[in-house]
Design a protein around this motif. Structure first.
Motif, PDB file in Angstrom:
ATOM      1  N   LEU A   1       0.833  -1.200   0.000  1.00 53.56           N
ATOM      2  CA  LEU A   1       0.000   0.000   0.000  1.00 53.56           C
ATOM      3  C   LEU A   1       0.871   1.255   0.000  1.00 53.56           C
ATOM      4  CD1 LEU A   1      -2.605  -1.040   2.747  1.00 53.56           C
ATOM      5  CD2 LEU A   1      -2.714  -1.451   0.283  1.00 53.56           C
ATOM      6  N   THR A   2       0.386   2.288  -0.665  1.00 50.39           N
ATOM      7  CA  THR A   2       1.038   3.595  -0.652  1.00 50.39           C
ATOM      8  C   THR A   2       0.225   4.516   0.241  1.00 50.39           C
ATOM      9  OG1 THR A   2       1.807   3.256  -2.924  1.00 50.39           O
ATOM     10  CG2 THR A   2       1.866   5.508  -2.056  1.00 50.39           C
ATOM     11  N   VAL A   3       0.835   4.996   1.323  1.00 50.27           N
ATOM     12  CA  VAL A   3       0.125   5.792   2.317  1.00 50.27           C
ATOM     13  C   VAL A   3       0.882   7.099   2.542  1.00 50.27           C
ATOM     14  CG1 VAL A   3      -0.866   5.818   4.645  1.00 50.27           C
ATOM     15  CG2 VAL A   3      -0.622   3.641   3.432  1.00 50.27           C
ATOM     16  N   GLU A   4       0.174   8.210   2.524  1.00 50.76           N
ATOM     17  CA  GLU A   4       0.799   9.510   2.766  1.00 50.76           C
ATOM     18  C   GLU A   4       1.138   9.674   4.242  1.00 50.76           C
ATOM     19  OE1 GLU A   4      -1.728  12.556   1.251  1.00 50.76           O
ATOM     20  OE2 GLU A   4      -1.390  12.022  -0.866  1.00 50.76           O
ATOM     21  N   GLU A   5       2.114  10.560   4.531  1.00 53.81           N
ATOM     22  CA  GLU A   5       2.571  10.757   5.902  1.00 53.81           C
ATOM     23  C   GLU A   5       1.448  11.247   6.816  1.00 53.81           C
ATOM     24  OE1 GLU A   5       5.418  10.000   7.299  1.00 53.81           O
ATOM     25  OE2 GLU A   5       6.115   9.128   5.411  1.00 53.81           O
ATOM     26  N   GLU A   6       0.601  12.163   6.310  1.00 54.85           N
ATOM     27  CA  GLU A   6      -0.509  12.665   7.121  1.00 54.85           C
ATOM     28  C   GLU A   6      -1.470  11.547   7.486  1.00 54.85           C
ATOM     29  OE1 GLU A   6      -2.498  15.882   5.234  1.00 54.85           O
ATOM     30  OE2 GLU A   6      -0.930  17.348   5.669  1.00 54.85           O
ATOM     31  N   ALA A   7      -1.667  10.606   6.554  1.00 48.41           N
ATOM     32  CA  ALA A   7      -2.560   9.479   6.825  1.00 48.41           C
ATOM     33  C   ALA A   7      -1.972   8.582   7.905  1.00 48.41           C
ATOM     34  CB  ALA A   7      -2.802   8.681   5.544  1.00 48.41           C
ATOM     35  N   PHE A   8      -0.629   8.363   7.840  1.00 52.43           N
ATOM     36  CA  PHE A   8       0.024   7.577   8.885  1.00 52.43           C
ATOM     37  C   PHE A   8      -0.146   8.243  10.249  1.00 52.43           C
ATOM     38  CE2 PHE A   8       3.010   5.311   5.795  1.00 52.43           C
ATOM     39  CZ  PHE A   8       2.448   4.076   6.040  1.00 52.43           C
TER      40      PHE A   8
ATOM     41  N   LYS B   1      -3.916   5.963  -6.221  1.00 53.60           N
ATOM     42  CA  LYS B   1      -2.980   4.972  -5.702  1.00 53.60           C
ATOM     43  C   LYS B   1      -2.638   5.196  -4.228  1.00 53.60           C
ATOM     44  CE  LYS B   1      -0.706   3.869 -10.089  1.00 53.60           C
ATOM     45  NZ  LYS B   1       0.587   3.807 -10.821  1.00 53.60           N
ATOM     46  N   ALA B   2      -2.497   6.443  -3.815  1.00 51.25           N
ATOM     47  CA  ALA B   2      -2.042   6.745  -2.460  1.00 51.25           C
ATOM     48  C   ALA B   2      -3.231   6.966  -1.519  1.00 51.25           C
ATOM     49  CB  ALA B   2      -1.149   7.978  -2.452  1.00 51.25           C
ATOM     50  N   ILE B   3      -3.122   6.431  -0.306  1.00 44.68           N
ATOM     51  CA  ILE B   3      -4.138   6.630   0.727  1.00 44.68           C
ATOM     52  C   ILE B   3      -3.859   7.950   1.432  1.00 44.68           C
ATOM     53  CG2 ILE B   3      -5.090   5.721   2.883  1.00 44.68           C
ATOM     54  CD1 ILE B   3      -4.316   2.929   1.932  1.00 44.68           C
ATOM     55  N   THR B   4      -4.851   8.808   1.484  1.00 41.16           N
ATOM     56  CA  THR B   4      -4.698  10.128   2.102  1.00 41.16           C
ATOM     57  C   THR B   4      -5.386  10.155   3.468  1.00 41.16           C
ATOM     58  OG1 THR B   4      -6.715  10.997   1.103  1.00 41.16           O
ATOM     59  CG2 THR B   4      -4.685  11.174  -0.193  1.00 41.16           C
TER      60      THR B   4
END
Length: 477
Positions: free
Chosen positions: A405-412, A444-447
């Motif tokens: 999975l591609t996850v943005e830093e804010e989402a983490f 593609k990226a989870i926000t």
């Protein structure tokens, strides 16, 4: 079914001449058709809750690294588990028990899985849930006895003649119309020699079953014809399709192709019990439920194993029995465990529980972790502590990599806050639903917005309990 003829041997690689087949090796049907090996690189892998665990993440001094081998945080608990692990390897802890205690979602099972990975495949590791003991179609003590004996290995040594080398080429000749069976040739090499072997139908089937191909290092047992693939040769380490996560690279063997080798087999005592207690013998292992095994059979097996140990033919390998949710066991099981741990043939038992003070099942006694005090006194207790925010984010990052999975830093960061607010498990579970939303939207990226939307769709345990309290009048009681 295995016919081997050494055609060329004893020369160094620098002076090797081209191979030439003698007339009695020529095919009776004329020219054979050489089939090209088709490589299957499709890999299907299910991702479990602890798929990312590869060990305890300790250095040589048994100090826990912050993030290593899939483990994050819990430095003291991991170091304690490392000390236990070292004692297991040195054979100093057989017949002892360890309790991993902590709140839900603090990595108790992860530590046990890390110990299993660090022990390797030669050390038996059996994991059961305490509730399984009550669901099996046998009495509780028999179920525990079988679990104990699954966790005790017997390392049996024997000498056998083998052929070991790197596969250079496999040729399979299609039979002419009306002829029976396939024939072919297998070319093997070491660092000093190369030999061609004639193959019959059964050997071709065995090679196909093991998926042996050019570049693999294999062994062939001359007595049985059994083929084992040891791994890929380091010379093929740059092949584009040979770099899977489970690919093992080994050196090309040295010296003669044919050699005598000490072969070591590790089987569990339970497997020996099953083979000797059923008419179908070895096939009974594949029949599923093995049923109850008579005590007389086990006594005879223990005596035989003791004889093998005295003769130097075998040695006992104390493994690990991991019992999760140990508070679900009752007083009869705990009494049995007290006796079983004193046996000369006993594995290392690791218990795990997330309970505090609770009633021992089958009694009205309240005891720490729901375990009788006399058994608790035998245990070495390892504590796991709740994860900090940064540790939760690290675990989520590792899980997202494993799941691709591609996850943005804010989402983490937001998922970490959810983990602190609710539980780590709930935060991890939100990753996949968020991926579904992202895929549906063509991204593609989870926000952070995706995580917020998924968090609004589902309730964690604490939020659900709070809602029930507020609306309990509308529910049936």
């Amino acid at each position: 079914f295995f016919l081997a003829r050494a055609l060329w041997r004893g020369r160094t690689r620098s002076a090797r001449a081209p191979l030439s087949l003698s007339p009695n090796h020529a095919m009776a049907s004329g020219s054979g058709l050489k089939t090209q090996e088709v490589k299957d690189i499709t890999r299907i892998e299910r991702i479990g809750a602890h798929s990312h665990i590869r060990g305890l993440g300790l250095d040589d001094a048994l100090e826990a690294r912050m993030v290593s081998q899939g483990m994050v945080g819990q430095a003291n608990a991991r170091k304690a588990a490392g000390v236990i692990l070292q004692m297991i390897k040195e054979g100093h802890i057989a017949g002892r028990a360890v309790l991993i205690a902590g709140q839900p979602g603090t990595g108790k099972t992860a530590i046990a899985m890390g110990m299993a990975q660090a022990l390797g495949t030669d050390t038996p590791f059996t994991a059961v849930s305490a509730s399984e003991i009550f669901s099996l179609e046998m009495n509780k003590t028999e179920a525990l006895t079988q679990a104990f004996r699954r966790s005790i290995g017997v390392r049996i040594k024997e000498e056998t003649e083998i052929i070991e080398g790197e596969v250079v080429e496999i040729e399979v000749d299609r039979p002419a119309a009306g002829s029976s069976g396939k024939t072919g040739k297998l070319t093997l090499k070491t660092t000093e020699m190369e030999t061609v072997y004639d193959l019959g139908q059964k050997m071709i089937d065995s090679l196909t079953k093991e998926k042996a191909q050019a570049g693999d290092v294999i062994t062939i047992d001359k007595a049985t014809g059994r083929i084992s693939v040891l791994g890929r040769s380091f010379a093929r380490s740059r092949d584009y399709d040979a770099m899977g996560p489970s690919t093992k690279f080994v050196q090309c063997p040295e010296g003669e192709l044919q050699k005598r080798k000490e072969v070591v087999h590790v089987v569990s005592l339970h497997e020996v019990d099953v083979i000797n207690s059923r008419q179908q013998g070895f096939l009974a292992l594949f029949a599923g439920d093995t049923g109850e095994i008579k005590a007389e059979v086990r006594e005879q097996i223990d005596q035989k194993v003791a004889e093998w140990r005295e003769e130097g033919k075998a040695e006992i390998v104390p493994g690990v029995l991991f019992i999760d949710e140990v508070h679900m066991l009752d007083i009869e099981c705990f009494t049995y465990l007290n006796c079983a741990l004193e046996s000369t043939l006993a594995p290392i038992v690791i218990f795990a529980t997330n309970r505090g003070m609770c009633t021992v099942r089958g009694t009205e006694v309240v005891a720490p972790h729901g375990i009788p005090v006399d058994l608790l006194d035998r245990l070495m207790i390892i504590r796991t502590m709740p994860y900090a925010l940064q540790e939760i984010v690290q675990i989520l990052s590792i899980r997202s990599q494993i799941e691709g999975l591609t996850v943005e830093e804010e989402a983490f960061a937001f998922l970490g806050e959810i983990g602190v607010r609710s539980t780590l498990r709930y935060a991890v579970q939100l990753l996949t639903p968020a991926k579904v939303l992202v895929s549906t939207a063509g991204r593609k990226a989870i926000t952070k917005e995706d995580v917020e939307e998924v968090d609004g769709l589902f309730y964690d345990a604490k939020a659900s309990a709070k809602l029930l309290l507020e609306q309990q009048a509308g529910y049936l009681s």
